[in-house]
Design an enzyme around this catalytic site. Structure first.
Site, mmCIF file in Angstrom:
data_model
loop_
_atom_site.group_PDB
_atom_site.id
_atom_site.type_symbol
_atom_site.label_atom_id
_atom_site.label_comp_id
_atom_site.label_asym_id
_atom_site.label_seq_id
_atom_site.Cartn_x
_atom_site.Cartn_y
_atom_site.Cartn_z
ATOM 1 N N ARG A 1 9.212 -18.034 44.810
ATOM 2 C CA ARG A 1 7.859 -17.922 44.082
ATOM 3 C C ARG A 1 7.013 -19.020 44.428
ATOM 4 N NH1 ARG A 1 5.879 -12.936 43.631
ATOM 5 N NH2 ARG A 1 6.940 -11.906 41.747
ATOM 6 N N GLU B 1 4.105 -7.105 53.480
ATOM 7 C CA GLU B 1 3.670 -7.920 52.295
ATOM 8 C C GLU B 1 4.593 -9.333 52.603
ATOM 9 O OE1 GLU B 1 3.435 -6.362 48.517
ATOM 10 O OE2 GLU B 1 2.265 -4.553 49.239
ATOM 11 N N ALA C 1 8.217 -6.062 39.472
ATOM 12 C CA ALA C 1 6.889 -6.087 39.037
ATOM 13 C C ALA C 1 5.991 -5.877 40.324
ATOM 14 C CB ALA C 1 6.691 -7.450 38.492
ATOM 15 N N PHE D 1 -7.063 -13.588 47.865
ATOM 16 C CA PHE D 1 -6.388 -12.560 47.151
ATOM 17 C C PHE D 1 -6.357 -12.787 45.588
ATOM 18 C CE2 PHE D 1 -2.193 -11.259 45.209
ATOM 19 C CZ PHE D 1 -1.880 -10.100 46.038
ATOM 20 N N GLU E 1 6.581 0.178 42.725
ATOM 21 C CA GLU E 1 7.335 -1.071 42.960
ATOM 22 C C GLU E 1 8.856 -0.880 42.772
ATOM 23 O OE1 GLU E 1 6.034 -3.670 43.743
ATOM 24 O OE2 GLU E 1 3.979 -3.441 43.481
ATOM 25 N N ARG F 1 -16.767 -22.590 31.233
ATOM 26 C CA ARG F 1 -15.509 -22.206 31.137
ATOM 27 C C ARG F 1 -15.076 -21.384 32.474
ATOM 28 N NH1 ARG F 1 -15.334 -24.952 27.552
ATOM 29 N NH2 ARG F 1 -14.782 -24.537 25.194
#
Length: 375
Positions: free
Chosen positions: A240, A325, A258, A189, A274, A212
């Site tokens: 979350r 989702e 979001a 993802f 959204e 990096r």
């Protein structure tokens, strides 16, 4: 050497050049007894037997390296070649044609290259560079699994390529960054990319080669719904993973609405979508706040943020989220004063919501004045 007949996206010369890694000559051609359709629900075409004929282009004299590159690109879509006779400017030529090898893709509407170029051309050409960079490293079937994410990343890169103001900061020029090595140890993802690179120092010299690593998460759009008549906002709450992985005792966060910006939409279209998905909410005016990198030291993510004017009656609160989702979202209606109190108390720990809260505090009076004046 081989001849190839292309009827779909590879008729677009910039994409064909990106896949082959070079420009080639092509001439108009037609495959009798076939038709081209959109693959239903997809952003690419398929060819099927039957019909007056499929128009396309013929590329002749391709070598083994060219065929390997084409097979890598097309193989991910589960396409393989057949040898067929095509008509090209009065000639009948045997050419290879890519066909879907199973019933995974079904024909949809008739295909028109111009329609595809308008909607998908630039982002598909941009994504082709990522696809071809994985040749020999990742099987084409695995590349296809990631392809949707690649398109989203390509769209992010196209937006980033427009640049921004450089009144104070350095304006990057050719040769200021030299990439000497690139690796992608993880891609799902999100992705992780590791670079060996040198960059221009402020004294004008080039740095030594440094290693990096960047965490690749694509552009997203954020909106804070605000009802100026009722002087309240809609906030959402959800579990979350980031706070949980950190060990936060409270991994349910209060946030603004979001979501990721899809490859074929604008940031404004993304926040409207959204808002509907997460809260069943229709936004009227969008007030742009800021675009920014939340964590530029390690993350590629860029956020576009907005205040979205909306009608927020008591029925606007409730449960929502996209079931496919596995989203589980609770919406809260909060007065402006209570919102400020949540920010002051430390309960709001989401950077985008903190920024939007401060922006709303600064602009609230002007927004409400417009409402009162009826302008």
């Amino acid at each position: 050497m081989a001849n190839l007949f292309f009827y779909g996206t590879l008729c677009h010369r910039p994409l064909l050049s990106a896949v082959l890694g070079r420009d080639v000559s092509a001439r108009p051609a037609r495959l009798p007894g076939h038709s081209v359709f959109w693959a239903a629900g997809q952003n690419f075409p398929l060819i099927a037997e039957g019909g007056a004929g499929a128009d396309g282009v013929l590329v002749e004299g391709l070598g083994p390296e060219d065929i390997a590159r084409l097979d890598h690109y097309e193989g991910g879509f589960i396409y393989r070649t057949r040898d067929l006779t095509v008509e090209a400017q009065g000639d009948r030529v045997t050419a290879r044609v890519y066909f879907p090898i199973d019933a995974r893709w079904q024909p949809g509407a008739p295909w028109r290259l111009e329609d595809w170029v308008r909607r998908w051309g630039p982002v598909t050409v941009e994504a082709a560079a990522d696809v071809m960079r994985l040749q020999g490293c990742v099987p084409s079937e695995e590349v296809h699994r990631r392809y949707g994410r690649m398109l989203v990343r390509a769209a992010s890169r196209l937006r980033a390529g427009t640049g921004g103001p450089t009144r104070l900061r350095r304006h990057a020029g050719p040769g200021d960054i030299v990439v000497e090595g690139w690796r992608q140890p993880y891609a799902h993802f999100f992705a992780v990319e590791d670079y060996d690179l040198r960059f221009r120092r402020f004294d004008g010299s080039m740095s030594e080669t440094v290693d990096r690593t960047a965490f690749i998460s694509n552009d997203a759009a954020v909106v804070l719904p605000y009802d100026p008549a009722r002087d309240r906002v809609l906030l959402i709450e959800q579990f979350r993973m980031g706070p949980f992985a950190r060990g936060d005792a409270e991994p349910w966060l209060v946030e603004a609405i979001a979501g990721q910006i899809d490859a074929d939409e604008t940031p404004q279209e993304a926040v409207r979508r959204e808002a509907q998905e997460e809260a069943g909410l229709a936004l009227s005016e969008l007030i742009e706040v800021a675009g920014y990198y939340p964590t530029p030291g390690s993350k590629a993510e860029f956020l576009y943020t907005y205040i979205g004017l909306a009608d927020l009656p008591d029925t606007a609160a409730g449960l929502g989220g996209a079931e496919e989702e596995a989203e589980d979202i609770r919406a809260h209606l909060v007065s402006f004063d209570d919102f400020m109190a949540l920010m002051d108390s430390g309960e709001v720990v989401n950077g985008a919501l903190l920024l939007l809260g401060m922006a709303l505090a600064r602009r609230r009076a002007a927004i409400r004045e417009v409402l009162r004046s009826g302008a």
